[in-house]
Write a protein that holds these residues in place. Structure first.
Motif, PDB file in Angstrom:
ATOM      1  N   PRO A  65      21.314  11.065  24.782  1.00 38.70           N
ATOM      2  CA  PRO A  65      21.222   9.676  25.266  1.00 38.70           C
ATOM      3  C   PRO A  65      22.582   9.077  25.616  1.00 38.70           C
ATOM      4  O   PRO A  65      22.667   8.231  26.517  1.00 38.70           O
ATOM      5  N   THR A  66      23.620   9.519  24.940  1.00 36.02           N
ATOM      6  CA  THR A  66      24.959   9.004  25.261  1.00 36.02           C
ATOM      7  C   THR A  66      25.379   9.426  26.659  1.00 36.02           C
ATOM      8  O   THR A  66      25.922   8.621  27.442  1.00 36.02           O
ATOM      9  N   PHE A  80      15.114   7.359  27.291  1.00 35.38           N
ATOM     10  CA  PHE A  80      15.083   8.721  26.738  1.00 35.38           C
ATOM     11  C   PHE A  80      14.834   8.676  25.234  1.00 35.38           C
ATOM     12  O   PHE A  80      14.012   9.434  24.699  1.00 35.38           O
ATOM     13  N   VAL A  81      15.531   7.806  24.520  1.00 39.75           N
ATOM     14  CA  VAL A  81      15.356   7.681  23.072  1.00 39.75           C
ATOM     15  C   VAL A  81      13.931   7.259  22.733  1.00 39.75           C
ATOM     16  O   VAL A  81      13.297   7.807  21.821  1.00 39.75           O
ATOM     17  N   ALA A  82      13.388   6.278  23.488  1.00 40.15           N
ATOM     18  CA  ALA A  82      12.037   5.815  23.231  1.00 40.15           C
ATOM     19  C   ALA A  82      11.008   6.917  23.477  1.00 40.15           C
ATOM     20  O   ALA A  82      10.055   7.096  22.702  1.00 40.15           O
ATOM     21  N   GLY A  83      11.191   7.686  24.566  1.00 44.35           N
ATOM     22  CA  GLY A  83      10.264   8.784  24.843  1.00 44.35           C
ATOM     23  C   GLY A  83      10.284   9.853  23.763  1.00 44.35           C
ATOM     24  O   GLY A  83       9.242  10.376  23.359  1.00 44.35           O
ATOM     25  N   VAL A  84      11.495  10.169  23.284  1.00 38.89           N
ATOM     26  CA  VAL A  84      11.603  11.174  22.227  1.00 38.89           C
ATOM     27  C   VAL A  84      10.925  10.687  20.947  1.00 38.89           C
ATOM     28  O   VAL A  84      10.208  11.438  20.277  1.00 38.89           O
ATOM     29  N   LEU A  85      11.134   9.413  20.590  1.00 39.20           N
ATOM     30  CA  LEU A  85      10.522   8.873  19.382  1.00 39.20           C
ATOM     31  C   LEU A  85       8.998   8.868  19.475  1.00 39.20           C
ATOM     32  O   LEU A  85       8.303   9.205  18.504  1.00 39.20           O
TER      33      LEU A  85
END
Length: 484
Positions: A65-66, A80-85
């Protein structure tokens, strides 16, 4: 002749009296700035490479994500972070077993590595005496890796040169309390490395119902309960002898009846014969119909039955000599399991010295010569002292249930078993929590395994006895009848 270096001369001497300390200024070597920068950059790069190599998943979670946020904006990184979670949450809810196997236990291992073990590693090692602080430097065993299961942390450690396994086995209490665990067990992973097992909770705290009777006839291994890691406890009965030791109410009957229950289809198929010695007239008498005439309660009958088993063993040895070295159960030569409940009553507390000598001699003969020809002994006792049971070392496989004293653990399982984590004297005396819980030490492994035997109720035994009635040909053979 020799040139003095800076710092060799005494500085600012205050007094010339003999008891005055002389202070020397150490030599100072000035390092160029470029060398300091190169060393710092090298250590930084080596640390990053080591971090990515050891923790690739955690590094990817932070790096991906960075990079997206830096290249395309923070919205992409947040998406991206939300999709992974969302994906991980769905996976955890729909496929918990596979999620724990690939993700859950790895994340837990990383968290406990950082928050528990590395955080407390240095003080625990120094205070417990497994590390050394010499001349301002700490010499510590290296924490190699940690792996989490559903019930414990498995920590791999590289010992310091010169250390022995006993150094760690003697400090299991220090390690357990230092890292906040209930207990600690030590085993050898390979040369120079140890595996430390720190349980997070007790998976054997709940009693187990009786194991289902197998469909196929087999002489084992027999499933009699569950191991601490969740795998079935398979007890080998054919080709060995088993000693079960435990205090009153420890669950010796659970081990005995679970074994008989697992062998019942083979008994029906005439591949196994169970000969029962019940000097207490309580435990085995409840399912007496399972044994037919191969049941003995009085000391005289017990001696006769044991000598009949010795006669069967010797007759088979004469026939097998030069033809075969191992026994294969058949209808003609079934596997004979001699079950002795409270063997100490027959070998130590028997008032008739003649019967005591007959029984001791028969048991010694069976345990030294019987397993090669298909005659095994399953003996249970409460007091494991040598003067009570002087042939306990003739049993290759041993089971220690709840014991009264810590010294009794090594008496049953062998020297060093308690130091390796077999805390049989710490098992709860409450039946719901500790009945059937014990430690097994097999002939092929020095490391004890924590297990719990299934509880076979009176109803289960009654069902077993009424569902099977031995035929008329199941009477024990005497020494005169063993002539083929």
């Amino acid at each position: 002749m020799f040139k003095k270096l800076p710092g060799d001369e005494a500085q600012q001497l205050v007094s010339t009296t003999p008891d005055t300390a002389v202070v020397f200024r150490p030599a100072v070597l000035r390092t160029p700035a470029i060398i300091t920068i190169v060393i710092f950059v090298w250590r930084l790069l080596a640390g990053l490479v080591r971090l990515v190599w050891r923790h690739p998943i955690a590094s990817a979670v932070v790096t991906a994500p960075t990079v997206l946020a830096w290249l395309y904006g923070w919205q992409y990184g947040l998406s991206f972070v939300a999709g992974v979670l969302v994906g991980l949450t769905s996976w955890a809810l729909l496929g918990r077993l596979s999620f724990n196997r690939w993700i859950g236990w790895r994340l837990l291992a990383f968290w406990r590595l950082v928050w528990v073990y590395r955080r407390h590693w240095q003080p625990v090692m120094i205070i417990s005496g497994l590390g050394r602080h010499l001349r301002g430097r700490d010499y510590l065993p290296r924490l190699v890796s940690i792996r989490c299961t559903s019930w414990a942390d498995l920590v791999t450690v590289k010992m310091l040169h010169g250390q022995a396994v006993k150094d760690w086995a003697d400090r299991t209490d220090h390690l357990a309390h230092g890292f906040g665990a209930r207990s600690c067990r030590v085993s050898v992973a390979k040369a120079g490395r140890l595996l430390l097992v720190f349980p997070r909770h007790d998976p054997l705290a709940t009693p187990l119902p009786a194991m289902p009777i197998p469909d196929a006839a087999s002489v084992g291994p027999v499933e009699v309960g569950t191991c601490e890691d969740g795998t079935p406890w398979l007890l080998k009965v054919h080709g060995t002898h088993i000693l079960v030791a435990g205090a009153t109410g420890a669950g010796k009957g659970s081990v005995i009846w679970s074994t008989i229950r697992g062998l019942l289809p083979a008994v029906r198929a005439d591949l196994v014969e169970i000969w029962a010695l019940d000097p207490k007239r309580m435990e085995l008498s409840f399912g007496r119909d399972l044994f037919g005439d191969r049941y003995a309660a009085s000391p005289t009958d017990c001696a006769d039955l044991l000598e009949a088993a010795v006669a069967v063993m010797q007759e088979r040895a004469d026939r097998f000599a030069g033809l075969q070295r191992n026994h294969t159960p058949t209808v003609e030569d079934p596997f004979v399991l001699v079950v002795v409940d409270e063997v100490a009553f027959l070998t130590a507390y028997q008032s008739d010295k003649g019967l005591k000598l007959r029984i001791s001699a028969a048991l010694a003969t069976l345990t030294t010569q019987g397993r090669a020809v298909g005659v095994g002994v399953l003996a249970a006792l409460q007091d494991p002292r040598k003067e009570v049971m002087n042939i306990r070392n003739l049993f290759p496989d041993k089971i220690a249930l709840r014991l009264d004293e810590s010294e009794q653990v090594d008496m049953v399982l062998g020297d060093g078993a308690r130091d390796r984590g077999a805390l049989a004297d710490h098992i709860s005396p409450i039946p719901e929590q500790g009945a059937g819980v014990g430690y097994v030490r097999l002939e092929c492994s020095p490391d004890p395994i924590r297990v719990r035997a299934a509880y076979v109720s009176d109803t289960d035994i009654h069902t077993m006895a009424t569902g099977f009635t031995p035929g008329p040909d199941t009477a024990p053979m005497t020494a005169v009848e063993v002539t083929r």
